[in-house]
Design a protein around this motif. Structure first.
Motif, mmCIF file in Angstrom:
data_model
loop_
_atom_site.group_PDB
_atom_site.id
_atom_site.type_symbol
_atom_site.label_atom_id
_atom_site.label_comp_id
_atom_site.label_asym_id
_atom_site.label_seq_id
_atom_site.Cartn_x
_atom_site.Cartn_y
_atom_site.Cartn_z
ATOM 1 N N ALA A 1 29.655 17.682 11.768
ATOM 2 C CA ALA A 1 29.810 18.314 10.631
ATOM 3 C C ALA A 1 31.055 18.024 9.851
ATOM 4 O O ALA A 1 32.177 18.251 10.638
ATOM 5 C CB ALA A 1 29.446 19.905 10.764
ATOM 6 N N ALA A 2 31.141 18.016 8.362
ATOM 7 C CA ALA A 2 32.336 17.687 7.773
ATOM 8 C C ALA A 2 33.442 19.093 7.817
ATOM 9 O O ALA A 2 32.792 20.283 7.722
ATOM 10 C CB ALA A 2 31.979 17.474 6.364
ATOM 11 N N ASP A 3 34.722 18.801 7.913
ATOM 12 C CA ASP A 3 35.584 19.992 8.019
ATOM 13 C C ASP A 3 36.609 19.985 6.693
ATOM 14 O O ASP A 3 37.329 20.748 6.569
ATOM 15 C CB ASP A 3 36.305 19.744 9.296
ATOM 16 N N ALA A 4 36.147 19.180 5.801
ATOM 17 C CA ALA A 4 36.958 19.227 4.536
ATOM 18 C C ALA A 4 36.301 18.034 3.719
ATOM 19 O O ALA A 4 35.255 17.390 3.897
ATOM 20 C CB ALA A 4 38.358 18.659 4.663
ATOM 21 N N ASP A 5 36.447 18.246 2.414
ATOM 22 C CA ASP A 5 36.149 17.233 1.175
ATOM 23 C C ASP A 5 37.395 16.962 0.341
ATOM 24 O O ASP A 5 38.455 16.970 0.811
ATOM 25 C CB ASP A 5 35.081 18.184 0.502
ATOM 26 N N ARG A 6 37.005 16.543 -0.882
ATOM 27 C CA ARG A 6 37.821 15.797 -1.743
ATOM 28 C C ARG A 6 38.936 17.078 -2.174
ATOM 29 O O ARG A 6 38.518 18.308 -2.150
ATOM 30 C CB ARG A 6 37.323 15.329 -2.903
ATOM 31 N N ALA A 7 40.263 16.713 -2.478
ATOM 32 C CA ALA A 7 41.123 17.824 -2.885
ATOM 33 C C ALA A 7 40.813 18.520 -4.134
ATOM 34 O O ALA A 7 40.293 17.998 -5.122
ATOM 35 C CB ALA A 7 42.547 17.178 -3.171
ATOM 36 N N GLY A 8 40.686 19.891 -4.027
ATOM 37 C CA GLY A 8 40.561 20.574 -5.344
ATOM 38 C C GLY A 8 39.023 20.897 -5.414
ATOM 39 O O GLY A 8 38.753 21.852 -6.190
ATOM 40 N N LEU A 9 38.219 20.578 -4.391
ATOM 41 C CA LEU A 9 36.699 20.985 -4.475
ATOM 42 C C LEU A 9 36.584 22.139 -3.387
ATOM 43 O O LEU A 9 37.123 22.077 -2.398
ATOM 44 C CB LEU A 9 35.902 19.669 -3.844
ATOM 45 N N PRO A 10 35.794 23.074 -3.896
ATOM 46 C CA PRO A 10 35.709 24.241 -2.715
ATOM 47 C C PRO A 10 34.818 23.970 -1.653
ATOM 48 O O PRO A 10 34.039 23.137 -1.919
ATOM 49 C CB PRO A 10 34.792 25.200 -3.855
ATOM 50 N N PHE A 11 35.243 24.148 -0.710
ATOM 51 C CA PHE A 11 34.501 23.930 0.856
ATOM 52 C C PHE A 11 34.764 25.048 1.562
ATOM 53 O O PHE A 11 35.930 25.406 1.762
ATOM 54 C CB PHE A 11 35.138 22.577 1.083
ATOM 55 N N THR A 12 33.613 25.442 2.252
ATOM 56 C CA THR A 12 33.831 26.389 3.401
ATOM 57 C C THR A 12 33.350 25.604 4.749
ATOM 58 O O THR A 12 32.469 24.988 4.700
ATOM 59 C CB THR A 12 32.799 27.514 3.233
ATOM 60 N N PRO A 13 34.255 25.975 5.781
ATOM 61 C CA PRO A 13 34.111 25.283 7.047
ATOM 62 C C PRO A 13 33.059 25.463 8.026
ATOM 63 O O PRO A 13 33.348 25.756 9.222
ATOM 64 C CB PRO A 13 35.531 25.300 7.637
ATOM 65 N N TRP A 14 31.842 25.787 7.515
ATOM 66 C CA TRP A 14 30.525 26.017 8.532
ATOM 67 C C TRP A 14 29.401 25.009 8.179
ATOM 68 O O TRP A 14 29.371 24.730 6.860
ATOM 69 C CB TRP A 14 30.152 27.580 8.096
ATOM 70 N N PRO A 15 28.951 24.352 9.149
ATOM 71 C CA PRO A 15 28.971 24.771 10.615
ATOM 72 C C PRO A 15 30.170 24.402 11.330
ATOM 73 O O PRO A 15 30.213 24.180 12.791
ATOM 74 C CB PRO A 15 27.601 24.237 11.186
ATOM 75 N N ALA A 16 31.168 23.565 10.642
ATOM 76 C CA ALA A 16 32.138 22.810 11.480
ATOM 77 C C ALA A 16 32.782 23.807 12.271
ATOM 78 O O ALA A 16 33.505 23.267 13.056
ATOM 79 C CB ALA A 16 33.070 21.977 10.456
#
Length: 400
Positions: A207-222
């Motif tokens: 699972a991804a643990d981050a995305d582009r800077a400035g984009l909202p992201f929540t670290p689940w299921p990572a």
């Protein structure tokens, strides 16, 4: 047009895919060189491994994905609402396509004029014959199959965690050995239970643990135990957006400005979440090289071979290090004896011709009667000696 111009032309991470020159697409895939895929694919390509892409669906009609995408569990999985799923599939299992033949203008020669002797046109190189798909997107594991599982309800939406949980269940039921999730969702008890069940079933969840800077992201299921979290790196090996889970067990992989497939035979640039697809492709390559390995052993090879970055040892920014796929194919695990990604070729069979020095044949097994002419006198001598010794032992002492 250069690769830099391509980056400005294609839409980055959202919106419809934009057409581009396929050969320019291939040359813009910087991760191919960083992962040394030309050498890696000489050893393994992910063949025999099913990777589930849980996202927005996959357009399997893309020329760089034909034959690689399995039927989805439902109609939504065969279409792509925002292009991200098709992009992930290309990063994992894109095989490119044969470039079209450029038409020749009337009155021009497509090749140097033949000599007066009428020499034939040069033959294509063996490499070109073996791999004619030199245009378009090449994935990390072009031999793997993609199982599309759609759960994103609309373009750009993160998705409901319980719907993601159901998608994980469908991926496991569909025979996936690897699950790729490149969206971050809110946590839920059902999602955690589905991930736990998948891991218990021997499926590798990435699972991804981050995305582009400035984009909202929540670290689940990572953030869940048992999940391999993917940390996106740029072409310099740096992590521009720190992972959000805080875990130190993940892996850093190429994930910034990745040119890949898009719906409608187009191409797009994927953002940081594409690192999950690159890592899923790497896991598929390793697993195809070690088909009897467990998911944990595949992860061990990836972690032990990773290039340590930042502070010595695992840390929360780079995880266990930067992906080194070539080394992952040869690294030795503690239980390996010996460490080899594939069994050595069988030794050649002995020649059918008779040996110049045949093994000796036992006398009793021999059908050659002449051997007995050599041994028979010795047998008679020892037999007579035994008879004489026996008679001598029975003679009274007084008579001696």
């Amino acid at each position: 047009m250069t690769a830099a111009v391509l980056v400005t032309v294609l839409v980055a991470g959202a919106g419809p895919a934009v057409a581009a020159e396929p050969d320019l697409v291939r040359s813009s895939q910087w991760q191919l060189t960083d992962l040394d895929l030309a050498a890696v694919h000489q050893r393994a390509t992910g063949e025999g491994i099913i990777v589930a892409v849980i996202d927005s669906g996959v357009d399997g009609a893309h020329p760089d994905l034909t034959g690689q995408v399995l039927p989805g569990a439902d109609a939504a999985s065969g279409t792509d609402v925002d292009g991200r799923g098709t992009g992930l599939a290309g990063l994992i299992a894109g095989h490119g396509h044969v470039p079209p033949v450029v038409p020749v203008a009337p009155g021009t020669s497509p090749s140097p004029s033949p000599s007066a002797a009428g020499s034939a046109s040069p033959e294509p190189s063996p490499q070109a014959v073996a791999n004619p798909r030199t245009a378009g997107v090449l994935g990390v594991a072009p031999g793997a199959k993609i199982l599309p599982v759609a759960f994103a309800p609309e373009p750009g939406a993160s998705g409901d965690p319980d719907l993601l949980a159901a998608a994980v269940d469908r991926a496991v039921a569909g025979g996936a050995k690897i699950i790729c999730v490149a969206r971050g969702v809110a946590p839920s008890a059902r999602l955690e239970a589905s991930v736990e069940a998948a891991v218990a079933a021997g499926v590798l969840v990435i699972a991804a643990d981050a995305d582009r800077a400035g984009l909202p992201f929540t670290p689940w299921p990572a953030s869940y135990p048992g999940v391999l979290n993917a940390i996106p790196a740029d072409r310099s090996g740096q992590v521009p957006v720190a992972p959000l889970s805080g875990r130190t067990t993940g892996l850093t992989a190429p994930g910034v400005d990745l040119v890949t497939t898009g719906p409608g035979a187009g191409y797009r640039i994927d953002g940081g979440a594409g690192a999950a697809a690159v890592l899923a492709g790497a896991a598929a390559v390793v697993w195809s090289a070690y088909p009897k390995a467990t998911a944990l052993q595949v992860v061990q090879r990836l972690r032990l071979s990773a290039q340590d970055l930042g502070a010595p040892g695992p840390d929360s920014r780079f995880g266990t290090g930067l992906l080194n796929l070539s080394a992952a194919l040869t690294v030795a695990l503690p239980e390996d004896t010996p460490a080899s990604p594939a069994p050595s070729p069988a030794a050649p069979s002995p020649s059918a011709a008779p040996s110049a020095s045949p093994l000796p044949v036992a006398l009793a097994d021999s059908s050659d009667w002449r051997r007995w002419l050599v041994v028979l006198p010795l047998l008679l001598f020892f037999t007579g000696l035994g008879v004489w010794a026996g008679r001598a032992s029975r003679t009274p002492a007084a008579a001696r």
